[in-house]
Design an enzyme around this catalytic site. Structure first.
Site, mmCIF file in Angstrom:
data_model
loop_
_atom_site.group_PDB
_atom_site.id
_atom_site.type_symbol
_atom_site.label_atom_id
_atom_site.label_comp_id
_atom_site.label_asym_id
_atom_site.label_seq_id
_atom_site.Cartn_x
_atom_site.Cartn_y
_atom_site.Cartn_z
ATOM 1 N N GLU A 98 0.843 -1.198 0.000
ATOM 2 C CA GLU A 98 0.000 0.000 0.000
ATOM 3 C C GLU A 98 0.875 1.244 0.000
ATOM 4 O O GLU A 98 1.739 1.411 0.859
ATOM 5 C CB GLU A 98 -0.933 0.049 1.206
ATOM 6 C CG GLU A 98 -1.844 1.283 1.149
ATOM 7 C CD GLU A 98 -2.842 1.407 2.278
ATOM 8 O OE1 GLU A 98 -3.739 2.273 2.162
ATOM 9 O OE2 GLU A 98 -2.726 0.665 3.271
ATOM 10 N N GLU A 126 4.886 4.696 3.739
ATOM 11 C CA GLU A 126 4.359 5.980 4.200
ATOM 12 C C GLU A 126 5.533 6.844 4.662
ATOM 13 O O GLU A 126 6.497 6.331 5.242
ATOM 14 C CB GLU A 126 3.372 5.741 5.352
ATOM 15 C CG GLU A 126 2.835 6.980 6.028
ATOM 16 C CD GLU A 126 2.099 7.904 5.078
ATOM 17 O OE1 GLU A 126 2.609 9.016 4.856
ATOM 18 O OE2 GLU A 126 1.039 7.508 4.561
ATOM 19 N N ASN A 161 9.937 7.074 0.108
ATOM 20 C CA ASN A 161 9.186 7.468 -1.071
ATOM 21 C C ASN A 161 8.861 6.203 -1.869
ATOM 22 O O ASN A 161 9.763 5.494 -2.336
ATOM 23 C CB ASN A 161 10.035 8.440 -1.902
ATOM 24 C CG ASN A 161 9.334 8.905 -3.155
ATOM 25 O OD1 ASN A 161 8.112 9.051 -3.190
ATOM 26 N ND2 ASN A 161 10.111 9.137 -4.203
ATOM 27 N N ASP A 192 -2.954 12.279 -2.208
ATOM 28 C CA ASP A 192 -3.136 13.732 -2.204
ATOM 29 C C ASP A 192 -3.533 14.190 -3.607
ATOM 30 O O ASP A 192 -2.815 13.937 -4.574
ATOM 31 C CB ASP A 192 -1.825 14.407 -1.791
ATOM 32 C CG ASP A 192 -2.014 15.875 -1.440
ATOM 33 O OD1 ASP A 192 -2.855 16.540 -2.064
ATOM 34 O OD2 ASP A 192 -1.303 16.353 -0.534
ATOM 35 N N LYS A 245 -4.815 22.436 -6.399
ATOM 36 C CA LYS A 245 -4.480 23.642 -7.152
ATOM 37 C C LYS A 245 -3.790 23.270 -8.466
ATOM 38 O O LYS A 245 -2.917 22.410 -8.491
ATOM 39 C CB LYS A 245 -3.581 24.558 -6.318
ATOM 40 C CG LYS A 245 -4.271 25.125 -5.082
ATOM 41 C CD LYS A 245 -3.344 26.048 -4.308
ATOM 42 C CE LYS A 245 -4.047 26.614 -3.069
ATOM 43 N NZ LYS A 245 -3.168 27.514 -2.286
ATOM 44 N N THR A 263 -12.940 4.117 6.097
ATOM 45 C CA THR A 263 -12.203 4.934 7.050
ATOM 46 C C THR A 263 -12.949 6.240 7.321
ATOM 47 O O THR A 263 -13.842 6.650 6.567
ATOM 48 C CB THR A 263 -10.800 5.270 6.522
ATOM 49 O OG1 THR A 263 -10.937 6.080 5.348
ATOM 50 C CG2 THR A 263 -10.024 4.003 6.188
ATOM 51 N N PHE A 278 -11.682 9.099 6.938
ATOM 52 C CA PHE A 278 -11.345 9.998 5.836
ATOM 53 C C PHE A 278 -12.312 9.818 4.673
ATOM 54 O O PHE A 278 -12.826 10.787 4.118
ATOM 55 C CB PHE A 278 -9.914 9.714 5.367
ATOM 56 C CG PHE A 278 -9.468 10.601 4.245
ATOM 57 C CD1 PHE A 278 -8.868 11.829 4.495
ATOM 58 C CD2 PHE A 278 -9.648 10.222 2.917
ATOM 59 C CE1 PHE A 278 -8.461 12.658 3.460
ATOM 60 C CE2 PHE A 278 -9.245 11.041 1.873
ATOM 61 C CZ PHE A 278 -8.647 12.260 2.147
ATOM 62 N N GLU A 279 -12.580 8.560 4.311
ATOM 63 C CA GLU A 279 -13.510 8.296 3.205
ATOM 64 C C GLU A 279 -14.915 8.756 3.572
ATOM 65 O O GLU A 279 -15.617 9.355 2.745
ATOM 66 C CB GLU A 279 -13.516 6.806 2.871
ATOM 67 C CG GLU A 279 -14.448 6.449 1.724
ATOM 68 C CD GLU A 279 -14.396 4.992 1.338
ATOM 69 O OE1 GLU A 279 -15.273 4.563 0.556
ATOM 70 O OE2 GLU A 279 -13.488 4.278 1.796
#
Length: 241
Positions: A73, A98, A125, A148, A152, A220, A222-223
């Site tokens: 993941e 992560e 990374n 992410d 912008k 989650t 967040f979702e």
């Protein structure tokens, strides 16, 4: 241990994240200090804080002490999805990648509480780990859930999912392996689909506009927050040829 970055050296490619070095709670610090060696891969970062040195090679069989399907993941956050999956599938190996240490520390706390033994973490990374450290065609599934969106316009070049990422992902997945993606940002979902539809080595794993929600992805906070704001959750899946 993460080495300080040499300011005289820079990455050849932009990274797709912002390094968050927020303060950890005492419990997170203790979990990291007590269990880092158990869960976190010891990776030589080279000249950058979350990089992967060119000489690093990671052998999943050696890391986990067995041969088993490997699920990776990218951007595991606090670990909700991968903790749920690793507990539900002890027959598989899971690697969470992560760069947010506090998130990894929270993952360690929950892994310890749940007695999870088939999970490892990497504070690096992700594209560099896939391209440099892992052998080609060793990953069975690659997950990119809610990356992410860099909303912008001037920042959208920083998005993870682009043609170069597709190349790296295709190289890391076994033939028949699956790349699973999800986002609550409609325009990014469309970009992901456009990129991967055109990417060599992949074919769609779904019919119609979007894939069905991956039932292995736990819901989650967040979702749920995105859904509560009226954002449609878009899933995609692509199979490695």
């Amino acid at each position: 241990m993460v080495r300080p970055q040499d300011p005289s050296k820079f990455r050849e490619k932009p990274v797709s994240f912002v390094r968050r070095s927020g303060r950890m709670t005492p419990s997170q610090i203790k979990a990291w200090d007590d269990h880092e060696a158990k869960y976190v891969l010891d990776v030589d970062h080279g000249a950058t804080v979350t990089g992967v040195a060119d000489h690093v090679r990671l052998d999943p069989e050696q890391i986990f002490g067995r041969s088993a399907p490997l699920i990776v993941e990218i951007g595991s956050g606090q670990g909700h999805a991968i903790l749920h999956a690793s507990a539900a599938h002890p027959e598989k190996n899971f690697l969470a990648v992560e760069v947010f240490r506090a998130g990894l520390a929270r993952t360690i706390i929950r892994a310890e509480k749940g007695g999870i033994t088939n999970l490892r973490l990497a504070e690096v990374n992700a594209p560099e780990l896939l391209e440099k450290a892992l052998a080609a065609e060793v990953v069975d599934e690659l997950w990119v859930f809610f990356p992410d969106p860099w909303a912008k316009v001037r920042h959208q070049k920083r998005r993870l999912v682009d043609a170069d990422f597709a190349r790296i992902a295709a190289g890391s997945l076994k033939p028949g392996g699956v790349l699973r993606l999800a986002t609550d940002w409609e325009e990014y979902a469309e970009q992901m689909r456009e990129v991967l539809d055109a990417a060599p080595g992949f074919r769609r794993g779904f019919e119609g506009e979007w894939a069905e929600r991956y039932d292995g992805r736990v819901l989650t906070a967040f979702e749920k927050k995105g859904a509560d704001k009226g954002r449609a959750i878009r899933d995609l899946s692509y199979v490695r040829d």
